[in-house]
Scaffold this active site. Structure first.
Site, PDB file in Angstrom:
ATOM      1  N   HIS A  67      -2.484  -6.852   6.672  1.00 57.04           N
ATOM      2  CA  HIS A  67      -3.917  -6.608   6.441  1.00 57.04           C
ATOM      3  C   HIS A  67      -4.329  -7.350   5.178  1.00 57.04           C
ATOM      4  O   HIS A  67      -3.778  -7.132   4.099  1.00 57.04           O
ATOM      5  CB  HIS A  67      -4.191  -5.102   6.310  1.00 57.04           C
ATOM      6  CG  HIS A  67      -4.107  -4.380   7.616  1.00 57.04           C
ATOM      7  ND1 HIS A  67      -3.641  -3.083   7.723  1.00 57.04           N
ATOM      8  CD2 HIS A  67      -4.408  -4.775   8.875  1.00 57.04           C
ATOM      9  CE1 HIS A  67      -3.671  -2.708   8.987  1.00 57.04           C
ATOM     10  NE2 HIS A  67      -4.140  -3.724   9.711  1.00 57.04           N
ATOM     11  N   GLU A  70      -5.184  -5.981   1.483  1.00 56.01           N
ATOM     12  CA  GLU A  70      -4.213  -5.102   0.824  1.00 56.01           C
ATOM     13  C   GLU A  70      -3.292  -5.949  -0.058  1.00 56.01           C
ATOM     14  O   GLU A  70      -2.113  -6.119   0.213  1.00 56.01           O
ATOM     15  CB  GLU A  70      -3.468  -4.295   1.890  1.00 56.01           C
ATOM     16  CG  GLU A  70      -4.440  -3.436   2.692  1.00 56.01           C
ATOM     17  CD  GLU A  70      -3.921  -2.868   4.008  1.00 56.01           C
ATOM     18  OE1 GLU A  70      -4.729  -2.340   4.776  1.00 56.01           O
ATOM     19  OE2 GLU A  70      -2.687  -2.947   4.258  1.00 56.01           O
ATOM     20  N   ARG A 125      -9.970  -7.333   6.650  1.00 54.53           N
ATOM     21  CA  ARG A 125      -8.723  -6.636   7.048  1.00 54.53           C
ATOM     22  C   ARG A 125      -7.963  -7.397   8.145  1.00 54.53           C
ATOM     23  O   ARG A 125      -6.731  -7.528   8.086  1.00 54.53           O
ATOM     24  CB  ARG A 125      -9.096  -5.252   7.566  1.00 54.53           C
ATOM     25  CG  ARG A 125      -7.988  -4.494   8.299  1.00 54.53           C
ATOM     26  CD  ARG A 125      -8.485  -3.150   8.793  1.00 54.53           C
ATOM     27  NE  ARG A 125      -7.618  -2.470   9.730  1.00 54.53           N
ATOM     28  CZ  ARG A 125      -6.775  -1.489   9.386  1.00 54.53           C
ATOM     29  NH1 ARG A 125      -6.647  -1.114   8.130  1.00 54.53           N
ATOM     30  NH2 ARG A 125      -6.035  -0.893  10.312  1.00 54.53           N
ATOM     31  N   HIS A 195       1.664  -1.824   3.257  1.00 55.72           N
ATOM     32  CA  HIS A 195       0.205  -1.734   3.292  1.00 55.72           C
ATOM     33  C   HIS A 195      -0.318  -1.070   2.020  1.00 55.72           C
ATOM     34  O   HIS A 195       0.443  -0.630   1.166  1.00 55.72           O
ATOM     35  CB  HIS A 195      -0.246  -0.856   4.462  1.00 55.72           C
ATOM     36  CG  HIS A 195       0.032  -1.402   5.821  1.00 55.72           C
ATOM     37  ND1 HIS A 195      -0.954  -1.882   6.639  1.00 55.72           N
ATOM     38  CD2 HIS A 195       1.192  -1.561   6.510  1.00 55.72           C
ATOM     39  CE1 HIS A 195      -0.430  -2.294   7.783  1.00 55.72           C
ATOM     40  NE2 HIS A 195       0.867  -2.117   7.732  1.00 55.72           N
ATOM     41  N   GLU A 269       2.161   2.941   2.662  1.00 57.03           N
ATOM     42  CA  GLU A 269       0.841   2.781   2.046  1.00 57.03           C
ATOM     43  C   GLU A 269       1.037   2.905   0.540  1.00 57.03           C
ATOM     44  O   GLU A 269       1.358   3.989   0.039  1.00 57.03           O
ATOM     45  CB  GLU A 269      -0.132   3.867   2.540  1.00 57.03           C
ATOM     46  CG  GLU A 269      -0.585   3.690   3.968  1.00 57.03           C
ATOM     47  CD  GLU A 269      -1.868   2.865   4.089  1.00 57.03           C
ATOM     48  OE1 GLU A 269      -1.978   1.829   3.415  1.00 57.03           O
ATOM     49  OE2 GLU A 269      -2.764   3.276   4.875  1.00 57.03           O
TER      50      GLU A 269
HETATM   51  N1  LIG Z   1       1.500   1.870  12.640  1.00 59.12           N
HETATM   52  C1  LIG Z   1       0.459   2.736  12.102  1.00 59.12           C
HETATM   53  C2  LIG Z   1       0.889   3.388  10.789  1.00 59.12           C
HETATM   54  C3  LIG Z   1      -0.225   4.279  10.309  1.00 59.12           C
HETATM   55  C4  LIG Z   1      -1.511   3.553   9.987  1.00 59.12           C
HETATM   56  C5  LIG Z   1      -1.301   2.538   8.879  1.00 59.12           C
HETATM   57  C6  LIG Z   1      -2.622   1.955   8.389  1.00 59.12           C
HETATM   58  C7  LIG Z   1      -2.349   0.966   7.319  1.00 59.12           C
HETATM   59 SE1  LIG Z   1      -3.945   0.199   6.582  1.00 59.12          SE
HETATM   60  C8  LIG Z   1      -3.397   1.289   9.521  1.00 59.12           C
HETATM   61  O1  LIG Z   1      -2.857   0.330  10.112  1.00 59.12           O
HETATM   62  O2  LIG Z   1      -4.511   1.718   9.800  1.00 59.12           O
HETATM   63 ZN   LIG Z   2      -2.985  -1.857   6.218  1.00 59.59          ZN
HETATM   64 ZN   LIG Z   3      -3.934   1.235   4.590  1.00 56.29          ZN
END
Ligand SMILES: NCCCCC[C@@H](C[SeH])C(=O)O
Ligand SMILES: [Zn+2]
Ligand SMILES: [Zn+2]
Length: 307
Positions: A67, A70, A125, A195, A269
């Protein structure tokens, strides 16, 4: 000094230069792997860290920058590589890890998007693919993998931030990662996708509320890693299966890697919890990366023990 280099965010060009310098400085231990190219034909360069030539070693994978906005994620990939090369043979944990595992690192999985955040829209993103059915640009690469693709938590609308793409692996960037992991699934036993933000350590599944078959294992490993961050850095991270801990998110790289057979699969995250969000300032890079490093090493050591 080198620490100031790693406590700054770097443009795509600077990161490509860093990749070339790194393999030149450590020719026997850092190797360049071209795993594919982006929609706009930029190279997807991964580094392979191999600190000894022990036969059929296992491996771990870390991707950063899936993304674009990030920025702390690519910063972590660079931080990890520098830590590994600088402290191998000195720091016991990283030496133990690198003696047992090779490490594949993809510092910028979405180079087109990353460049776009430097030149045009800091909050971008997705990738920068053009769809033939809409004026809107880009697919969410973390909804484009073949794991309950485009169910609840993703969108078929090309204008959505969670647009799943035309079909699973429709995007060259996710296809390149999936191809690489498919061809290395017998050696890669640990997957990390980096992320930001919200300070969470997540594991499968995010695409359904079902529990992974080794849920207890993953929960225990995440708990231990988060406790170490709390102990050493006094910072709080949540942890758990993605669907219940953050939100339903189908088509994710971690769920797909898990279903491929990489049974230790995590999405991280990083900092922070919203004060700066994606715009985490450079003075926070070192603490954010050290917290993530502590967790990654904790989990990698556990995987080595278990396998
Ligand atoms: N594989 C999905 C893990 C949980 C969501 C992670 C977040 C990172 Se910005 C997303 O992709 O929305
Ligand atoms: Zn992400
Ligand atoms: Zn995220």
């Amino acid at each position: 000094s080198s620490s100031s280099f790693y406590e700054r965010y770097h443009s795509l060009e600077d990161i490509y230069d860093w990749i070339n310098r790194t393999i030149q400085d450590s020719p026997n231990t850092a190797n360049l792997i071209l795993i594919g190219s982006s929609y706009e034909k930029r190279p997807l360069y991964a580094l392979k860290l191999s600190l000894n030539n022990r036969p059929n070693k296992k491996a771990m994978w870390i991707d950063c920058g899936i993304h674009a906005r990030e920025w702390i994620a690519p910063a972590f990939c660079l931080w990890f590589v520098r830590h590994a090369l600088l402290h191998y043979g000195k720091n016991q944990d990283i030496t133990n890890i690198l003696d047992n595992m090779d490490v594949y690192i993809l510092p910028v999985m979405n180079p087109d998007g990353y460049l776009y955040t430097w030149t045009t829209d800091r909050m971008w993103r997705k990738n920068r693919s053009i769809s033939n059915s809409s004026i809107c640009v880009g697919a969410d690469l973390n909804r484009n993998f073949d794991a309950n693709w485009c169910t609840v938590g993703a969108s078929h609308d090309p204008c959505s931030e969670i647009y799943c793409g035309e079909f699973p692996e429709s995007e060259p960037e996710s296809q390149a990662v999936a191809d690489f992991l498919r061809s290395h699934k017998d050696s890669v036993q640990l997957y990390f996708s980096i992320h930001s933000y919200s300070q969470m350590l997540l594991f499968p599944y995010s695409c359904t509320l079902d529990e992974a078959e080794n849920h207890k294992d993953l929960l225990e490993m995440a708990k231990e890693a988060v406790e170490k961050i709390q102990r050493y850095y006094r910072n709080n991270y949540k942890y758990g299966a993605g669907a219940r801990t953050i939100y339903l998110a189908p088509g994710g790289s971690d769920d797909w890697a898990y279903n491929l057979g990489i049974k230790y699969s995590f999405t991280f995250e990083l900092q922070d919890r919203g004060q700066y969000g994606f715009l985490l300032p450079p003075f926070r890079i070192s603490k954010a990366c050290n917290e993530a490093l502590t967790a990654v090493k904790s989990i990698a050591l556990r995987v080595i023990e278990k396998t």
